[in-house]
Design an enzyme around this catalytic site. Structure first.
Site, PDB file in Angstrom:
ATOM      1  N   ASP A 151      44.701  49.302  43.626  1.00 50.56           N
ATOM      2  CA  ASP A 151      43.449  49.877  44.104  1.00 50.56           C
ATOM      3  C   ASP A 151      43.699  50.518  45.466  1.00 50.56           C
ATOM      4  OD1 ASP A 151      43.674  47.642  45.705  1.00 50.56           O
ATOM      5  OD2 ASP A 151      41.570  47.076  45.566  1.00 50.56           O
TER       6      ASP A 151
ATOM      7  N   ASP B 229      43.283  49.855  48.640  1.00 47.59           N
ATOM      8  CA  ASP B 229      43.949  49.166  49.746  1.00 47.59           C
ATOM      9  C   ASP B 229      45.070  48.259  49.261  1.00 47.59           C
ATOM     10  OD1 ASP B 229      42.096  47.396  48.586  1.00 47.59           O
ATOM     11  OD2 ASP B 229      41.830  46.278  50.448  1.00 47.59           O
TER      12      ASP B 229
ATOM     13  N   ASP C   3      45.345  45.614  47.390  1.00 46.21           N
ATOM     14  CA  ASP C   3      45.265  44.161  47.392  1.00 46.21           C
ATOM     15  C   ASP C   3      44.934  43.606  46.008  1.00 46.21           C
ATOM     16  OD1 ASP C   3      42.596  44.812  47.154  1.00 46.21           O
ATOM     17  OD2 ASP C   3      41.910  43.475  48.767  1.00 46.21           O
TER      18      ASP C   3
ATOM     19  N   SER D 215      38.290  49.610  49.767  1.00 45.93           N
ATOM     20  CA  SER D 215      38.941  49.112  48.561  1.00 45.93           C
ATOM     21  C   SER D 215      38.900  50.132  47.422  1.00 45.93           C
ATOM     22  CB  SER D 215      38.302  47.784  48.156  1.00 45.93           C
ATOM     23  OG  SER D 215      39.037  47.168  47.119  1.00 45.93           O
TER      24      SER D 215
END
Length: 271
Positions: A244, A246, A248, A99
Site C-alpha cells: 500500500d 506507506d 506497512d 496509507s
C-alpha cells in the site's frame, strides 16, 4: 481533528492543515518528549510520496524544533522503517501518510519513544495539549518561516540499516531463483523494497514504481490486487506482492493468480 485508529487523516490543506500539523508536533513534543530525562528529545520523521507530504513533513519539523526536539529526517520512507529507526535511535516518531487513501488525502501517525504504538491515554493527553496550544496567544505556528532543526539526517544510512533488518528475518535463507512481481503502489516502498528483494537473490519485476505525487494507490497497490495479478500471470512469475502507499501492509498473489490475503499471510508466517 482527533486520533482515529491510525493517527489523524483528512483532505490535505483542507481538513488537515499545515498549522494543525505544526501544532500536533508541538503537542507530541510536550507529551512524548517527557520520557527523555536529562537528554535532548529526538524524533524520526518520514513521509510517503503524496504531493502534499513534503509540506506536512516540514510543518512537523518546525513544530518539533520549536519545542527543542532534535529531528532526524528520513525523507520518503515506509512506515515500518520509521518505527524501526525509532527503536534503533531510541527516538519518538512521526509518519506523514494517508496509507491506501487517494493522493488528495494525507495523515500523520505518531510513535512513542522506541517506535511503539501510542496508548489511548497518551493520545488523549496529546489532544488535550493540542487544545491548550490552540488557546495560546502565539502566532499560528505553521505560518512561521521554516528552517531545519537538528540533523537533516542520512536517509541512505537508515535505508541500509532497515534493509539489513528485513533480510535478517529470513535467518540466512535466500530467494535465489524466485521471480517476484512487486507493485509498490507508487508509494513509500518504491525506493527500498526492490533493493532488499534483489539483494536476497530474487529476480524482481517492479511495477507502479514511478511516483509523481498524484498516482499513489491509483489503480495499483494492495487495494487493487488485480494489477499485480495480471503482471504475475503475463510474466509467468512465482509470486506477486502489492504494497500500500506507506508500505506497512501487502497483498500477495500466487503463481496461478490466486490472491493471498492478510489472514492467509499471517497463517503462513505462523507456520
Amino acid at each position: 481533528m482527533k486520533f482515529g485508529t491510525d493517527g489523524v487523516r483528512g483532505r490535505a490543506h483542507d481538513e488537515l492543515t499545515l498549522e494543525f500539523a505544526t501544532s500536533l508536533a508541538m503537542a507530541a513534543a510536550r507529551v512524548l518528549g517527557s520520557s527523555f530525562v536529562d537528554e535532548t528529545p529526538h524524533v524520526v520523521v518520514g513521509a510517503d510520496t503524496r504531493l502534499s507530504s513534503p509540506d506536512f513533513a516540514r510543518a512537523l519539523h518546525f513544530g518539533f524544533g520549536r519545542e527543542g526536539v532534535q529531528v532526524t529526517d528520513l525523507e520518503v520512507a515506509p512506515t515500518p522503517m520509521v518505527a524501526f529507526e525509532c527503536g534503533r535511535l531510541d527516538a519518538m516518531g512521526a509518519m506523514v501518510s494517508a496509507s491506501h487513501n487517494p493522493w488528495e488525502d494525507n495523515g500523520i501517525k505518531l510513535f512513542a519513544r522506541g517506535g511503539t504504538k501510542l496508548p489511548d491515554d497518551v493520545e488523549q493527553r496529546i489532544e488535550a495539549e493540542l487544545a491548550a496550544i490552540a488557546r495560546e496567544s502565539r502566532e499560528p505556528a505553521g505560518m512561521v518561516s521554516y528552517r531545519p532543526f537538528g540533523p537533516h539526517s542520512p536517509a541512505a544510512d537508515a535505508r541500509a540499516a532497515y534493509g539489513r533488518h528485513v533480510a535478517e528475518m529470513l535467518d540466512g535463507r535466500r530467494l535465489d531463483g524466485l521471480h517476484v512481481v512487486l507493485d509498490t503502489a507508487n508509494g513509500a516502498g518504491h525506493a527500498i523494497a526492490p533493493i532488499v528483494l534483489r539483494e536476497l537473490g530474487a529476480e524482481v519485476t517492479v511495477v507502479a514504481d514511478s511516483p509523481n505525487g498524484r498516482n499513489i494507490n491509483d489503480g495499483c497497490g494492495a487495494t487493487v490486487p488485480d494489477h499485480v495479478r495480471r503482471h504475475v500471470i503475463d510474466r509467468g512469475a512465482d509470486v506477486g506482492i502489492a504494497l500500500d502507499g506507506d508500505a506497512d501492509r501487502l497483498i500477495a498473489v500466487a503463481h496461478d493468480g490466486d490472491v493471498v490475503d492478510g489472514d492467509h499471510i499471517i497463517a503462513i508466517c505462523a507456520a
